[in-house]
Design a protein around this motif. Structure first.
Motif, PDB file in Angstrom:
ATOM      1  N   LYS A  21       0.827  -1.212   0.000  1.00  0.00           N
ATOM      2  CA  LYS A  21       0.000   0.000   0.000  1.00  0.00           C
ATOM      3  C   LYS A  21       0.858   1.258   0.000  1.00  0.00           C
ATOM      4  O   LYS A  21       0.536   2.228  -0.682  1.00  0.00           O
ATOM      5  N   GLN A  22       1.957   1.244   0.737  1.00  0.00           N
ATOM      6  CA  GLN A  22       2.859   2.391   0.750  1.00  0.00           C
ATOM      7  C   GLN A  22       3.509   2.606  -0.606  1.00  0.00           C
ATOM      8  O   GLN A  22       3.897   3.722  -0.946  1.00  0.00           O
ATOM      9  N   SER A  23       3.618   1.554  -1.384  1.00  0.00           N
ATOM     10  CA  SER A  23       4.201   1.643  -2.725  1.00  0.00           C
ATOM     11  C   SER A  23       3.163   1.956  -3.792  1.00  0.00           C
ATOM     12  O   SER A  23       3.475   1.959  -4.984  1.00  0.00           O
ATOM     13  N   GLY A  24       1.919   2.181  -3.380  1.00  0.00           N
ATOM     14  CA  GLY A  24       0.881   2.595  -4.310  1.00  0.00           C
ATOM     15  C   GLY A  24      -0.003   1.499  -4.861  1.00  0.00           C
ATOM     16  O   GLY A  24      -0.819   1.735  -5.745  1.00  0.00           O
ATOM     17  N   PHE A  25       0.142   0.287  -4.358  1.00  0.00           N
ATOM     18  CA  PHE A  25      -0.693  -0.824  -4.802  1.00  0.00           C
ATOM     19  C   PHE A  25      -1.961  -0.906  -3.960  1.00  0.00           C
ATOM     20  O   PHE A  25      -1.966  -0.525  -2.799  1.00  0.00           O
ATOM     21  N   ALA A  26      -3.014  -1.446  -4.540  1.00  0.00           N
ATOM     22  CA  ALA A  26      -4.209  -1.817  -3.781  1.00  0.00           C
ATOM     23  C   ALA A  26      -3.977  -3.263  -3.356  1.00  0.00           C
ATOM     24  O   ALA A  26      -3.701  -4.120  -4.195  1.00  0.00           O
ATOM     25  N   ALA A  27      -4.038  -3.534  -2.050  1.00  0.00           N
ATOM     26  CA  ALA A  27      -3.722  -4.878  -1.555  1.00  0.00           C
ATOM     27  C   ALA A  27      -4.822  -5.394  -0.648  1.00  0.00           C
ATOM     28  O   ALA A  27      -5.316  -4.673   0.209  1.00  0.00           O
ATOM     29  N   ASP A  28      -5.190  -6.657  -0.858  1.00  0.00           N
ATOM     30  CA  ASP A  28      -6.160  -7.351  -0.018  1.00  0.00           C
ATOM     31  C   ASP A  28      -5.473  -8.552   0.609  1.00  0.00           C
ATOM     32  O   ASP A  28      -4.500  -9.076   0.060  1.00  0.00           O
ATOM     33  N   HIS A  29      -6.017  -9.006   1.738  1.00  0.00           N
ATOM     34  CA  HIS A  29      -5.413 -10.122   2.467  1.00  0.00           C
ATOM     35  C   HIS A  29      -6.435 -11.238   2.682  1.00  0.00           C
ATOM     36  O   HIS A  29      -7.581 -10.985   3.033  1.00  0.00           O
ATOM     37  N   ALA A  30      -5.988 -12.469   2.481  1.00  0.00           N
ATOM     38  CA  ALA A  30      -6.774 -13.667   2.806  1.00  0.00           C
ATOM     39  C   ALA A  30      -5.927 -14.498   3.767  1.00  0.00           C
ATOM     40  O   ALA A  30      -4.722 -14.646   3.570  1.00  0.00           O
ATOM     41  N   ALA A  31      -6.559 -15.053   4.810  1.00  0.00           N
ATOM     42  CA  ALA A  31      -5.829 -15.747   5.871  1.00  0.00           C
ATOM     43  C   ALA A  31      -5.680 -17.245   5.652  1.00  0.00           C
ATOM     44  O   ALA A  31      -4.942 -17.898   6.392  1.00  0.00           O
ATOM     45  N   ASP A  32      -6.363 -17.816   4.664  1.00  0.00           N
ATOM     46  CA  ASP A  32      -6.208 -19.244   4.383  1.00  0.00           C
ATOM     47  C   ASP A  32      -6.463 -19.500   2.903  1.00  0.00           C
ATOM     48  O   ASP A  32      -6.899 -18.612   2.178  1.00  0.00           O
ATOM     49  N   GLY A  33      -6.157 -20.706   2.467  1.00  0.00           N
ATOM     50  CA  GLY A  33      -6.264 -21.038   1.059  1.00  0.00           C
ATOM     51  C   GLY A  33      -7.671 -20.945   0.495  1.00  0.00           C
ATOM     52  O   GLY A  33      -7.866 -20.466  -0.623  1.00  0.00           O
ATOM     53  N   GLU A  34      -8.647 -21.392   1.252  1.00  0.00           N
ATOM     54  CA  GLU A  34     -10.033 -21.341   0.760  1.00  0.00           C
ATOM     55  C   GLU A  34     -10.500 -19.899   0.578  1.00  0.00           C
ATOM     56  O   GLU A  34     -11.119 -19.565  -0.419  1.00  0.00           O
ATOM     57  N   GLU A  35     -10.184 -19.043   1.553  1.00  0.00           N
ATOM     58  CA  GLU A  35     -10.558 -17.635   1.461  1.00  0.00           C
ATOM     59  C   GLU A  35      -9.827 -16.974   0.286  1.00  0.00           C
ATOM     60  O   GLU A  35     -10.414 -16.188  -0.457  1.00  0.00           O
ATOM     61  N   GLY A  36      -8.552 -17.310   0.119  1.00  0.00           N
ATOM     62  CA  GLY A  36      -7.786 -16.761  -0.987  1.00  0.00           C
ATOM     63  C   GLY A  36      -8.351 -17.161  -2.336  1.00  0.00           C
ATOM     64  O   GLY A  36      -8.457 -16.336  -3.249  1.00  0.00           O
ATOM     65  N   LEU A  37      -8.717 -18.420  -2.474  1.00  0.00           N
ATOM     66  CA  LEU A  37      -9.311 -18.908  -3.715  1.00  0.00           C
ATOM     67  C   LEU A  37     -10.637 -18.206  -3.995  1.00  0.00           C
ATOM     68  O   LEU A  37     -10.906 -17.782  -5.115  1.00  0.00           O
ATOM     69  N   PHE A  38     -11.456 -18.048  -2.962  1.00  0.00           N
ATOM     70  CA  PHE A  38     -12.733 -17.354  -3.122  1.00  0.00           C
ATOM     71  C   PHE A  38     -12.519 -15.910  -3.555  1.00  0.00           C
ATOM     72  O   PHE A  38     -13.156 -15.429  -4.492  1.00  0.00           O
ATOM     73  N   MET A  39     -11.601 -15.205  -2.873  1.00  0.00           N
ATOM     74  CA  MET A  39     -11.352 -13.797  -3.202  1.00  0.00           C
ATOM     75  C   MET A  39     -10.791 -13.659  -4.622  1.00  0.00           C
ATOM     76  O   MET A  39     -11.210 -12.778  -5.367  1.00  0.00           O
TER      77      MET A  39
END
Length: 68
Positions: A21-39
């Protein structure tokens, strides 16, 4: 550029997301593989940073399913 960070360690995830985010990117976080796959399936991301050893679904499987 929108980046998805899939990381189960809260400190590491916070550090990476904050840096992106400090480098200008939009960043989202997922805490596990299933959540990451869904997102990743719900939002158009330009890149993903995926930990290999994740709860519920490991990082390699997340990448395999996204590519399929």
């Amino acid at each position: 550029m929108r980046v998805l960070v899939v990381e189960d360690d809260k400190k590491i995830a916070s550090f990476v997301v904050k840096g992106l985010k400090q480098s200008g990117f939009a960043a989202d976080h997922a805490a596990d593989g299933e959540e990451g796959l869904f997102m990743a399936s719900s939002v158009n991301y330009d890149a993903a940073i995926v930990d290999l050893m994740l709860p519920k679904l490991d990082g390699m499987e997340v990448c395999r399913r996204l590519r399929a």
